[in-house]
Design a protein around this motif. Structure first.
Motif, mmCIF file in Angstrom:
data_model
loop_
_atom_site.group_PDB
_atom_site.id
_atom_site.type_symbol
_atom_site.label_atom_id
_atom_site.label_comp_id
_atom_site.label_asym_id
_atom_site.label_seq_id
_atom_site.Cartn_x
_atom_site.Cartn_y
_atom_site.Cartn_z
ATOM 1 N N TRP B 57 48.539 43.238 50.035
ATOM 2 C CA TRP B 57 48.859 44.256 49.028
ATOM 3 C C TRP B 57 50.319 44.148 48.618
ATOM 4 C CZ3 TRP B 57 46.338 48.437 52.565
ATOM 5 C CH2 TRP B 57 44.945 48.287 52.521
ATOM 6 N N ILE B 67 44.753 51.729 46.298
ATOM 7 C CA ILE B 67 43.626 51.367 47.154
ATOM 8 C C ILE B 67 43.037 52.624 47.789
ATOM 9 C CG2 ILE B 67 42.976 50.088 49.228
ATOM 10 C CD1 ILE B 67 43.673 48.081 47.237
ATOM 11 N N THR B 124 40.621 45.112 47.277
ATOM 12 C CA THR B 124 41.719 44.184 47.026
ATOM 13 C C THR B 124 41.305 43.121 46.021
ATOM 14 O OG1 THR B 124 42.320 44.526 49.337
ATOM 15 C CG2 THR B 124 43.433 42.738 48.183
#
Lengths: 242, 252
Positions: B57, B67, B124
């Protein structure tokens, strides 16, 4: 001690152990490959948009997750709808693609549980729904009410049989801490309720499509009424006085 | 395809964003497979996976909030995991004065940890890859044309259905319908067949427009095939995950 565990139909990662996940991934790939061979014949310029729309529609209705009991969320499966509108081969592909995109993009359902989810909803569910619809096809060809009854029954059978697939996988690779009978009871009971909702939505949707575009309903293919020719008085133009 | 403004996608120009989609799909699948194969009592391994995701991330410049907000989709599964310690059988353990089933607690933890990590991996992937790129990725992984055709049309038609539903709602409201939460559900349910037919007719025109502009069922693919180096870069997280798994299993 009474054990009652309830589990969502759409499995997440870790619910089923790795070996069983791999086995059902194999089953799913083999089943979708078979569907692919069958779908080549069915998919043309007219049915391709229908397949895309059915997939999008199933996608949208699967987003409606409704919790029914603590820890239980159910959603519509769409297998019978897909099978009745675009046929079993393209229908299985549509539901399989919906599940794959949901797992990849929307994190709904685990990536490793994808094989098991596809087996339940795209293969077992579509086969059960289409089989039921074919058995009742004479009733469906009789008229709109008959068709809607057939859709309701097919969607109900699709939902309950698909949830039985989940019970099989839980028995093979689920956590042994839970009694299988309790899991089976709650999952089947829950999916009878979902099946009623699924049946109503399937019947309404197919009913509307059959009313507007009966040529698009795969189940009715080859059963359309012959073109009706009616005698009407021929209009004769009047003499213009202007 | 207006996939640029997607709900889950977060535009960016990081290494992760620029990686070809097919590499990212393979990476996500193998990574989650490693997570699921991890024995449930190897708590440190799960912490390691989380740290690895946090590093990705950071590289992709996806904020944690992006997220976290989207991970709420997992809530129904979390509820099961929280109920399990009270329902499982077998030996009992006492935690904070509550009598819990040891088996049930471990089973709940197992679903919670692996399910959460799976959702985080998918999020992701979705945050750094547009749906259109994903279809191109599947195409480069040799997915059959029938599948990419249906997937492309499905993603395109989701917008058609949403727009058609908005139009029908506007039509109802302008005819004096006063939508409130539950009543709106009833009206939408009654109109679902009409929505389908209207969406199909619009979708048919969309499809003909695509075909007449040269669409053959494949997404246009302007990228070059991924080189070995790109594959190695992209699969680094899988190698790390595999190393963590191996360490957890073989080290005492």
């Amino acid at each position: 001690m009474v054990v009652s565990a309830s589990t969502a139909m759409h499995m997440s990662d870790g619910l089923i152990n790795a070996p069983v996940s791999v086995i059902f991934a194999g089953v799913a790939v083999a089943g979708l490959a078979a569907a692919l061979v069958g779908a080549r014949r069915d998919l043309d310029d007219r049915t391709a948009p229908m397949a895309g729309l059915v997939a999008a529609f199933v996608f949208a209705t699967q987003m409606l997750n409704f919790p029914i009991l603590p820890g239980v969320s159910g959603h519509l499966l769409g297998g019978a709808l897909a099978a009745i509108l675009v046929g079993p081969w393209v229908g299985a592909l549509c539901v399989g693609i919906v599940l794959a995109v949901q797992a990849l993009v929307f994190a709904d359902g685990g990536l490793t549980a994808l094989g098991a989810n596809v087996t339940n909803m795209a293969l077992i569910g579509v086969a059960a729904g289409f089989g039921t619809a074919m058995l009742l096809r004479p009733l469906a060809a009789r008229g709109r009410t008959g068709l809607m009854i057939v859709c309701f029954v097919a969607a109900f059978v699709n939902t309950v049989v698909a949830s039985a697939g989940f019970i099989l996988q839980f028995a093979l690779g689920g956590d042994a801490a839970f009694s299988l009978g309790a899991v089976a009871g709650s999952v089947l009971g829950l999916h009878c309720l979902i099946g009623i909702g699924e049946g109503v939505i399937t019947a309404l949707t197919v009913g509307a499509v059959a009313a507007a575009r009966p040529d698009l309903v795969h189940l009715l293919r080859g059963r359309s009424a012959p073109l009706e020719l009616r005698d009407a008085p021929v209009a004769t133009p009047k003499e213009s006085t202007a | 395809m207006s996939s640029g403004h997607h709900l889950l996608y977060r535009p960016g120009d990081s290494v992760v964003h620029r990686l070809p989609a097919q590499v990212k799909i393979v990476c996500a699948l193998l990574g989650v497979l490693c997570v699921v194969a991890t024995p449930r009592t190897e708590f440190l391994a799960f912490a390691g996976y989380l740290v690895l995701l946090a590093v990705i991330w950071a590289i992709a410049a996806v904020p944690f909030g992006h997220i976290a907000r989207r991970a709420v989709i997992e809530v129904p599964f979390v509820v099961i995991a929280l109920v399990m310690p009270f329902l499982g059988g077998g030996d009992r353990i006492t935690v904070l004065g509550m009598s819990l089933s040891e088996q049930g607690t471990l089973a709940g933890w197992n679903i919670l940890a692996k399910g959460t990590l799976g959702v985080l991996v998918s999020l992701t992937l979705a945050a750094t890859t547009t749906p259109g790129e994903l279809v191109v990725g599947l195409q480069r992984l040799r997915a059959p044309a029938v599948i990419t055709t249906i997937a492309t049309l499905m993603l395109r038609y989701l917008e058609v259905i949403a727009a058609e539903a908005r139009r029908m709602r506007t039509a109802r409201v302008s005819r004096g319908h006063d939508p409130r939460f539950l009543w709106q559900v009833g009206a939408t349910a009654r109109g679902i067949g009409t929505l389908f037919v209207r969406s199909y007719e619009r979708g048919e025109r969309v499809h003909l427009a695509m075909v007449s502009r040269g669409w053959t069922g494949r997404m246009p693919d302007y990228g070059a095939p991924a080189t070995l180096r790109t594959w190695l870069t992209g699969l680094t997280p899988v190698l790390v995950t595999g190393a963590v798994l191996a360490a957890a299993v073989w080290l005492p």
